[in-house]
Each structure stands twice: as C-alpha cells, then as structure tokens.
Design an enzyme around this catalytic site. Sequence first.
Site, mmCIF file in Angstrom:
data_model
loop_
_atom_site.group_PDB
_atom_site.id
_atom_site.type_symbol
_atom_site.label_atom_id
_atom_site.label_comp_id
_atom_site.label_asym_id
_atom_site.label_seq_id
_atom_site.Cartn_x
_atom_site.Cartn_y
_atom_site.Cartn_z
ATOM 1 N N ASP A 39 3.795 11.492 -8.739
ATOM 2 C CA ASP A 39 2.440 11.793 -8.254
ATOM 3 C C ASP A 39 2.565 13.065 -7.432
ATOM 4 O OD1 ASP A 39 0.085 12.005 -6.853
ATOM 5 O OD2 ASP A 39 0.043 9.920 -6.167
ATOM 6 N N TYR A 258 5.632 4.323 4.078
ATOM 7 C CA TYR A 258 4.775 4.302 2.913
ATOM 8 C C TYR A 258 4.482 5.700 2.387
ATOM 9 C CZ TYR A 258 0.789 3.649 -0.083
ATOM 10 O OH TYR A 258 -0.048 3.663 -1.152
ATOM 11 N N LYS A 261 2.641 3.656 -3.938
ATOM 12 C CA LYS A 261 3.365 2.613 -4.678
ATOM 13 C C LYS A 261 4.341 3.273 -5.652
ATOM 14 C CE LYS A 261 2.820 -1.904 -4.096
ATOM 15 N NZ LYS A 261 3.733 -2.082 -2.972
HETATM 16 C C1 F6R Z 1 -2.393 3.438 -3.447
HETATM 17 C C2 F6R Z 1 -2.986 4.621 -2.899
HETATM 18 C C3 F6R Z 1 -4.295 4.531 -2.245
HETATM 19 C C4 F6R Z 1 -4.231 4.965 -0.779
HETATM 20 C C5 F6R Z 1 -5.623 4.926 -0.151
HETATM 21 C C6 F6R Z 1 -5.649 5.457 1.270
HETATM 22 O O1 F6R Z 1 -1.208 3.756 -4.076
HETATM 23 O O2 F6R Z 1 -2.388 5.656 -2.977
HETATM 24 O O3 F6R Z 1 -4.868 3.270 -2.362
HETATM 25 O O4 F6R Z 1 -3.348 4.125 -0.083
HETATM 26 O O5 F6R Z 1 -6.515 5.709 -0.881
HETATM 27 O O6 F6R Z 1 -5.011 6.686 1.312
HETATM 28 P P1 F6R Z 1 -4.842 7.505 2.689
HETATM 29 O O7 F6R Z 1 -4.209 6.580 3.684
HETATM 30 O O8 F6R Z 1 -3.993 8.665 2.319
HETATM 31 O O9 F6R Z 1 -6.244 7.906 3.070
HETATM 32 MG MG MG Z 2 -0.758 8.246 -5.455
HETATM 33 MG MG MG Z 3 0.420 6.689 -8.595
#
Ligand code: F6R
Ligand code: MG
Ligand code: MG
Length: 394
Positions: A39, A258, A261
């Site tokens: 990603d 984190y 995923k």
């Molecule tokens: C899951 C993912 C999204 C983010 C969510 C919040 O893999 O990437 O669900 O966790 O959109 O993202 P932030 O914390 O960057 O605003």
């Molecule tokens: Mg992502």
């Molecule tokens: Mg992804």
Amino acid sequence: MAFSKHVNLGLSMPVCTLYNMNGKGSREMKMTLSVIKADIGSIGGHIAPSRKVLDTVLTHVQNDGKGLVIDSYISYTGDDIAILMTHTHGPLNEAIHKLAWEAFLAGTQVAKEQGLYGAGQDLLKDAFTGNVKGMGPAVAELEIEERPNEPFLFFAADKTDPGAYNLPLYLAFADPMNTPGLILSPPMSKGFKFVIMDVSYTEGNRIIELDAPEELYGIAALLRDPERFVVESIWSRQTGDQAVAVSTTRLHNIAGKYTGKDDPVMLVRVQQNFPATGEIVAPFAVGHYVGGGMRGSHQMPLMPVVLNSGTSYFDGPPMVSCAAFSVKQGKLTEVMDVFAHPFWNTVRDNVACKAIEMRRQGFFGAAMLPFTELEYTGITEKLNELDARFVVRK
Ligand code: F6R
Ligand code: MG
Ligand code: MG
C-alpha cells in the site's frame, strides 16, 4: 473504478539455453513466480491507488525489469498494488525484490505529489537490504518446474491478514467435502503437507509441518486461530511439489506499531496433482469472518471481488480477488478474473448482509477483534486509566 492492464514485457528470454527444442522445460530449468505487494497511498482515504501511481509502478517494472523479468502483471485490490513477475532467478532474489521496491518508491513519489492518503505507508525501512521481507511489502513466491501446461491462481486480499486464507486452504487441501479430488483423483490420494507459521513469534520464523489427512486435528486446532497461526505453504505429498505460497508478514511486528493490516497475497498451483481451480475457489463462497475492516480491528466477512476493486463500506469490507493465468516458459496468458463470474454476485450479496448484520452490534463482543489484536491503542489507554479506579468492595 476499472483499471486492468496486462503487461507483457515482450522480453526475449534465452529460450534455447533454458528449454529443449521440443518446448518442454529441461530438468534444471526452474521458473519463479514472485508477487510483491504494498500500500503506497490511495485516493479519498483508503479506497484505491490513483491511475498515475499505478502507471508509474508499471512503467518502472517495464523499463528496469528488462533482461531480468520475463513477464509481469500489475493490479490493485483495495488500496494495495501487487506486482506479479515471472523469472528464473529463484525466490528472495535481490535484483527482483529491488526492482519491486524501487517501483514502489517511484510510485510513492507520485502518491506524495498527488496528496494521496498514506503515501508510502507500507515501505517501512529507508534502505534496501537484500530482499523486501521484513521491510513492509508482502511477498509470496513459488519456484516451479513448469508443467507442459501450467495454470495458477494469484489471490490478493485487502483489509485483512494472512490468516484469512486458513479456512479456504484447509477446505481446499484437506477436506473431501469441499475437494472431491482428494478421494477421486489418485495423484492427490497421499494428501498434502501444511507448513504453518506462528506469526506471534518475532525472533525468527517459527514453523511446524503437519501432514493431511493423518494430522488433520492438529492442523485444525492451529488454523482455528488465524491471528496467530497462518498457513505459509502447502506441498504435494505425492510429488513433493509446492502448491501454495502465502505472504506471512505481520506489519506491526516490523514497525512496532499499527501501520495498516497485512493484506496478504497468495499463489496457488492448480489441476492434475493439485486441487482443481473450482475446488480452490469454492470455499470463498462461505464469506467467512476474518480479522480486519475498519481500523484493522474488526471481524468482518471476506467478500470475493472483481480485479481492481476499491474499498467502500466500513473501510472494506475485507475483500479478496483472484486472477487466473496459464504460463508457458514464463510468458503469462491474459488474465481471467475468477470472481467476475455471475455466480459470485449472490455470494457478494450474502457477504454484504453478513457485514451489515455484524455491524449492527458495533464494538460489542464478536464484532471487534480481541484486545491483543486491536490495531489502535485507544482501548488500552482507556483500560489502563480505568484500572486505577477499580476498588475491591469489602
Ligand atoms: C484499515 C485502514 C483504515 C484506517 C482508518 C483510519 O486497514 O487502513 O480502516 O485504519 O481509515 O485511518 P487514520 O487513522 O489514518 O485516519
Ligand atoms: Mg491501507
Ligand atoms: Mg491495504
């Protein structure tokens, strides 16, 4: 959202030195299928990479892969870009991995220029050191002796982790209720060896080898827990050939925090000594619940989607695509989009219903992943704060 490009590099492999004149692969000749995915940024949140980023990755592989890669195919699933390459250099080859890493770096540059969200998010190290394992991108590689006809499947999943493949692989390679070939086809009658990794172990690769069908209960007992035990590879016990390679990266083990995923890729050889394509894809009709979805912290059903699909509902739902190819002397055919068949529309509708049903209970109980798997620290911080306020009533 439709982007589909099959890249045939049109490179002239030194055919005569590697293959006999009758076109059959020589005994020493081995072909490697490498898929490396990352990603590196998306439009509108975590929906999908931009056309310009995809074009940049593709052009880089095309130009810098000359003389190295025989053929390649670039695609995306959710916010991840996957580079599939065929070559003769074996798994974990430095030049092949560097090509993918630098293609992702070039794409990241464009993602930054375009203001894409999470630009370069899976490129966790600054300097390239031999291969991309442990650097963020997911890798699955199969070194094969090409059969006269060689069909294989390339799966890419987004908003979930490698354990998402545990159930489909168990059903496809160990359960005759799903795979009649296990009892009908003599070349499969000896069963398959499962290599399973304990992905919670961070000091190295902690693995166990178990044989199906004799050790079925052991395999089941481990695969039941997909956040900890993950199928890394599967091998034919008849021929010793590798059938499956799964990426087993744990991003938070690399980054210590984190970063998204793990969004696993998988390569599966099919037919003859291996399960048929239909036996491999059948378990995906279950739409089983996997870890992932919003903030990498929920249980959501896995939706089979067409190639080059973006995310939507609840930053998901967790999705899986399947690209089918045949390959001859490293040259890929055009791609077949397995989950584009009308059959999967009903499955998708069912998965959408399951997703909505689960979301009705928000963060309660089974809807959210267990404490140890939460990808954000908010709950831990809150619990620590509240812990100090607990009293034991006299
Ligand atoms: C899951 C993912 C999204 C983010 C969510 C919040 O893999 O990437 O669900 O966790 O959109 O993202 P932030 O914390 O960057 O605003
Ligand atoms: Mg992502
Ligand atoms: Mg992804």
